[in-house]
Design an enzyme around this catalytic site. Structure first.
Site, PDB file in Angstrom:
ATOM      1  N   ARG A  15       0.828  -1.200   0.000  1.00 31.22           N
ATOM      2  CA  ARG A  15       0.000   0.000   0.000  1.00 31.22           C
ATOM      3  C   ARG A  15       0.869   1.259   0.000  1.00 31.22           C
ATOM      4  O   ARG A  15       2.066   1.217   0.270  1.00 31.22           O
ATOM      5  CB  ARG A  15      -0.909   0.014   1.235  1.00 31.22           C
ATOM      6  CG  ARG A  15      -2.023  -1.001   1.215  1.00 31.22           C
ATOM      7  CD  ARG A  15      -2.768  -1.055   2.537  1.00 31.22           C
ATOM      8  NE  ARG A  15      -1.970  -1.649   3.605  1.00 31.22           N
ATOM      9  CZ  ARG A  15      -2.383  -1.799   4.858  1.00 31.22           C
ATOM     10  NH1 ARG A  15      -3.589  -1.388   5.205  1.00 31.22           N
ATOM     11  NH2 ARG A  15      -1.599  -2.358   5.767  1.00 31.22           N
ATOM     12  N   TYR A  94      -0.992   4.644  10.799  1.00 27.84           N
ATOM     13  CA  TYR A  94      -1.359   3.657  11.812  1.00 27.84           C
ATOM     14  C   TYR A  94      -0.142   3.394  12.687  1.00 27.84           C
ATOM     15  O   TYR A  94       0.956   3.147  12.182  1.00 27.84           O
ATOM     16  CB  TYR A  94      -1.790   2.333  11.166  1.00 27.84           C
ATOM     17  CG  TYR A  94      -3.114   2.387  10.442  1.00 27.84           C
ATOM     18  CD1 TYR A  94      -4.298   2.589  11.135  1.00 27.84           C
ATOM     19  CD2 TYR A  94      -3.186   2.201   9.070  1.00 27.84           C
ATOM     20  CE1 TYR A  94      -5.522   2.623  10.475  1.00 27.84           C
ATOM     21  CE2 TYR A  94      -4.392   2.233   8.391  1.00 27.84           C
ATOM     22  CZ  TYR A  94      -5.559   2.438   9.102  1.00 27.84           C
ATOM     23  OH  TYR A  94      -6.761   2.487   8.430  1.00 27.84           O
ATOM     24  N   HIS A  96      -0.639   1.716  16.313  1.00 28.99           N
ATOM     25  CA  HIS A  96      -0.920   0.578  17.192  1.00 28.99           C
ATOM     26  C   HIS A  96       0.147   0.468  18.278  1.00 28.99           C
ATOM     27  O   HIS A  96       0.738  -0.592  18.513  1.00 28.99           O
ATOM     28  CB  HIS A  96      -1.011  -0.723  16.382  1.00 28.99           C
ATOM     29  CG  HIS A  96      -2.101  -0.713  15.355  1.00 28.99           C
ATOM     30  ND1 HIS A  96      -3.441  -0.756  15.690  1.00 28.99           N
ATOM     31  CD2 HIS A  96      -2.054  -0.624  13.993  1.00 28.99           C
ATOM     32  CE1 HIS A  96      -4.176  -0.732  14.576  1.00 28.99           C
ATOM     33  NE2 HIS A  96      -3.357  -0.638  13.542  1.00 28.99           N
ATOM     34  N   GLU A 118      -5.674   5.027  13.951  1.00 30.90           N
ATOM     35  CA  GLU A 118      -6.599   4.118  14.627  1.00 30.90           C
ATOM     36  C   GLU A 118      -7.274   4.716  15.851  1.00 30.90           C
ATOM     37  O   GLU A 118      -8.244   4.132  16.363  1.00 30.90           O
ATOM     38  CB  GLU A 118      -5.884   2.816  15.021  1.00 30.90           C
ATOM     39  CG  GLU A 118      -4.898   2.918  16.179  1.00 30.90           C
ATOM     40  CD  GLU A 118      -3.505   3.340  15.737  1.00 30.90           C
ATOM     41  OE1 GLU A 118      -2.599   3.321  16.588  1.00 30.90           O
ATOM     42  OE2 GLU A 118      -3.315   3.700  14.546  1.00 30.90           O
ATOM     43  N   VAL A 179     -15.076  -5.174  11.628  1.00 32.91           N
ATOM     44  CA  VAL A 179     -14.386  -6.374  11.132  1.00 32.91           C
ATOM     45  C   VAL A 179     -15.319  -7.583  11.188  1.00 32.91           C
ATOM     46  O   VAL A 179     -15.477  -8.315  10.204  1.00 32.91           O
ATOM     47  CB  VAL A 179     -13.112  -6.653  11.944  1.00 32.91           C
ATOM     48  CG1 VAL A 179     -12.526  -8.019  11.580  1.00 32.91           C
ATOM     49  CG2 VAL A 179     -12.071  -5.575  11.692  1.00 32.91           C
ATOM     50  N   ASP A 198     -20.758 -11.258  20.715  1.00 42.22           N
ATOM     51  CA  ASP A 198     -20.488  -9.883  21.115  1.00 42.22           C
ATOM     52  C   ASP A 198     -21.018  -9.683  22.532  1.00 42.22           C
ATOM     53  O   ASP A 198     -21.799 -10.500  23.039  1.00 42.22           O
ATOM     54  CB  ASP A 198     -21.148  -8.899  20.135  1.00 42.22           C
ATOM     55  CG  ASP A 198     -20.496  -7.526  20.165  1.00 42.22           C
ATOM     56  OD1 ASP A 198     -19.604  -7.279  19.334  1.00 42.22           O
ATOM     57  OD2 ASP A 198     -20.873  -6.710  21.029  1.00 42.22           O
ATOM     58  N   ARG A 203     -26.083  -4.092  19.872  1.00 43.06           N
ATOM     59  CA  ARG A 203     -25.386  -4.435  18.636  1.00 43.06           C
ATOM     60  C   ARG A 203     -25.895  -5.766  18.078  1.00 43.06           C
ATOM     61  O   ARG A 203     -26.106  -5.916  16.873  1.00 43.06           O
ATOM     62  CB  ARG A 203     -23.876  -4.526  18.893  1.00 43.06           C
ATOM     63  CG  ARG A 203     -23.044  -4.828  17.644  1.00 43.06           C
ATOM     64  CD  ARG A 203     -23.141  -3.710  16.625  1.00 43.06           C
ATOM     65  NE  ARG A 203     -22.395  -4.018  15.409  1.00 43.06           N
ATOM     66  CZ  ARG A 203     -22.387  -3.245  14.331  1.00 43.06           C
ATOM     67  NH1 ARG A 203     -23.084  -2.117  14.310  1.00 43.06           N
ATOM     68  NH2 ARG A 203     -21.693  -3.574  13.275  1.00 43.06           N
ATOM     69  N   ASP A 270      -2.756  -6.771  15.280  1.00 48.31           N
ATOM     70  CA  ASP A 270      -2.115  -5.451  15.333  1.00 48.31           C
ATOM     71  C   ASP A 270      -2.137  -4.864  16.737  1.00 48.31           C
ATOM     72  O   ASP A 270      -1.274  -4.067  17.100  1.00 48.31           O
ATOM     73  CB  ASP A 270      -2.837  -4.471  14.393  1.00 48.31           C
ATOM     74  CG  ASP A 270      -2.161  -4.394  13.034  1.00 48.31           C
ATOM     75  OD1 ASP A 270      -0.976  -4.739  12.941  1.00 48.31           O
ATOM     76  OD2 ASP A 270      -2.822  -3.988  12.073  1.00 48.31           O
ATOM     77  N   VAL A 298      -1.544 -12.532  10.052  1.00 47.67           N
ATOM     78  CA  VAL A 298      -0.824 -11.502   9.295  1.00 47.67           C
ATOM     79  C   VAL A 298      -1.228 -10.124   9.800  1.00 47.67           C
ATOM     80  O   VAL A 298      -2.421  -9.800   9.875  1.00 47.67           O
ATOM     81  CB  VAL A 298      -1.099 -11.640   7.786  1.00 47.67           C
ATOM     82  CG1 VAL A 298      -0.471 -10.487   7.017  1.00 47.67           C
ATOM     83  CG2 VAL A 298      -0.557 -12.976   7.278  1.00 47.67           C
ATOM     84  N   ASN A 300      -0.702  -7.132   8.541  1.00 47.16           N
ATOM     85  CA  ASN A 300      -1.134  -6.121   7.561  1.00 47.16           C
ATOM     86  C   ASN A 300      -1.914  -6.796   6.440  1.00 47.16           C
ATOM     87  O   ASN A 300      -1.563  -6.724   5.272  1.00 47.16           O
ATOM     88  CB  ASN A 300       0.057  -5.325   7.011  1.00 47.16           C
ATOM     89  CG  ASN A 300       1.070  -6.196   6.268  1.00 47.16           C
ATOM     90  OD1 ASN A 300       1.285  -7.353   6.616  1.00 47.16           O
ATOM     91  ND2 ASN A 300       1.698  -5.644   5.248  1.00 47.16           N
ATOM     92  N   MET A 301      -2.992  -7.429   6.809  1.00 44.81           N
ATOM     93  CA  MET A 301      -3.789  -8.176   5.840  1.00 44.81           C
ATOM     94  C   MET A 301      -4.190  -7.352   4.618  1.00 44.81           C
ATOM     95  O   MET A 301      -4.073  -7.819   3.486  1.00 44.81           O
ATOM     96  CB  MET A 301      -5.034  -8.755   6.514  1.00 44.81           C
ATOM     97  CG  MET A 301      -4.743  -9.898   7.455  1.00 44.81           C
ATOM     98  SD  MET A 301      -6.204 -10.459   8.364  1.00 44.81           S
ATOM     99  CE  MET A 301      -7.235 -11.038   7.036  1.00 44.81           C
TER     100      MET A 301
END
Length: 372
Positions: A15, A94, A96, A118, A179, A198, A203, A270, A298, A300-301
């Site tokens: 990216r 970002y 994190h 974030e 997500v 959740d 929600r 992350d 991963v 940084n998907m």
């Protein structure tokens, strides 16, 4: 303002922080944009597209850092970049922080201003700069999970939607935020048997209203989690606490209760991960197995789909970048609550409480820099 866009150097990160269209918007307002040579190539944006938009190309990452007043990135600076960051330089990316203490300490030492995508937060509690990458990561979590359920890759050998006369895969999603919702939509579309866990009843009521019939909701607690992991085929971790480490909802001892070939995808990696056995992996070496359970973690998907991700990210970040460029970080944060919430580190002090708490560091309220 002088804005610098370095090339991302994290493993398999394709990216770039700004599209040519975004560069053009900054330039036509009188700002100067420097982009490192080939920084956009991985996202499908060659150098000539930036020069045609009015940006200037620099050959090295050090030259970009040296000239820029504001650095825009996608991922957090890695160790090779630490010494390039200058005092008073604004970094907009970002971070994190709560998941990696060495980065936090390096940024404190640099005395730069760190504004984290974030933790930019709306007055309603939304995270507008996390949403686009969460949407991408959520959809990819299901996509990757479906792939790794294949037997040659370490999974159970289950097709997500099954076929007539067979049962579909059981997909368990921890967290019903952006997500989790996107992961559920994808899994539902693949005809899987999906359950979202959740802690928020409002929600879950909303999700029950909008999701198709093959998506169910359930209260997230240890009892329910321990029961469901025994038969789940794909488990997706989608838990977020803004700016803080994610809680471990699946612990090491729970793996023994899972069936061999169960696939875990932890999108929260992350922020430390919500699955205790997860550790950050790369697109180059994405998985590992513990107790016959496959882990995909991963960090940084969205970097695997850079064209989509770069456009989605710039759509979200550009309005804020324009404010920062036109007013400077202090005035922009004074005028915009959302940007004030994004400030994490200023001049060697931690100004975001969750980051300070993560490493037992001194906390300085951000108001010290914004009032007056």
């Amino acid at each position: 303002m002088i804005i610098g866009i370095p090339k991302e150097i994290k493993n398999n990160e394709n990216r770039v922080a700004l599209t040519p269209a975004g560069a053009q918007e900054l330039v036509k307002r009188g700002h100067t944009v420097y982009i490192q040579e080939t920084a956009g190539i991985g996202s499908g944006f060659p150098d000539h597209m930036y020069t045609e938009a009015g940006a200037k190309i620099l050959p090295t990452i050090s030259e970009v850092y040296q000239i820029a007043e504001m650095i825009m990135k996608v991922k957090e600076p890695i160790e090779a970049e630490y010494d390039l960051i200058r005092e008073d330089q604004l970094l907009f990316t970002y971070f994190h922080f709560a998941s990696y203490e060495p980065l936090t300490k390096a940024m404190l030492k640099s005395k730069s201003i760190c504004l984290a995508y974030e933790t930019v937060e709306s007055i309603h509690g939304g995270l507008p700069l996390l949403v686009p990458m969460s949407e991408v990561a959520g959809r990819m979590a299901t996509q990757k999970g479906a792939n790794y359920l294949e037997k040659p890759l370490g999974g159970k050998g289950i097709l997500m939607g099954g076929v007539p006369g067979t049962l579909p895969a059981k997909v368990m999603i921890l967290g019903g935020g952006v997500v989790g919702t996107q992961a559920a939509w994808m899994a539902a579309g693949m005809k899987a048997d999906v359950t979202i866990l959740d802690v928020s009843l409002p929600r879950m009521r909303y999700l029950s209203d909008v999701m198709p019939a093959n998506v169910k909701t359930r209260m997230s607690n240890e009892y329910n989690i321990r029961e469901m992991i025994q038969t789940a085929d794909l488990i997706i971790g989608a838990v977020l606490i803004p700016g803080a480490k994610a809680p471990h909802l699946i612990t090491r001892d729970m793996l023994k209760d899972m069936q061999p070939g169960t696939v875990l995808v932890d999108v929260a990696v992350d922020q430390g991960g919500c699955i205790e056995t997860c550790k950050p992996t790369t697109h180059e070496d994405p998985t590992f197995i513990i107790d016959d359970v496959l882990h995909y973690c991963v960090a940084n998907m969205p970097g695997a789909v850079p064209y989509t991700s770069t456009i989605a990210l710039t759509n979200a970040t550009l309005p804020y970048a324009l404010q920062l460029a036109e007013k400077g970080w202090k005035k922009a944060a004074q005028d915009n609550y959302e940007l004030a919430k994004g400030l994490n580190v200023i001049h060697g002090e931690v100004v975001y409480k969750a980051v300070a708490d993560a490493f037992d560091l001194n906390y300085t309220p951000v108001e010290k820099y914004l009032v007056g």
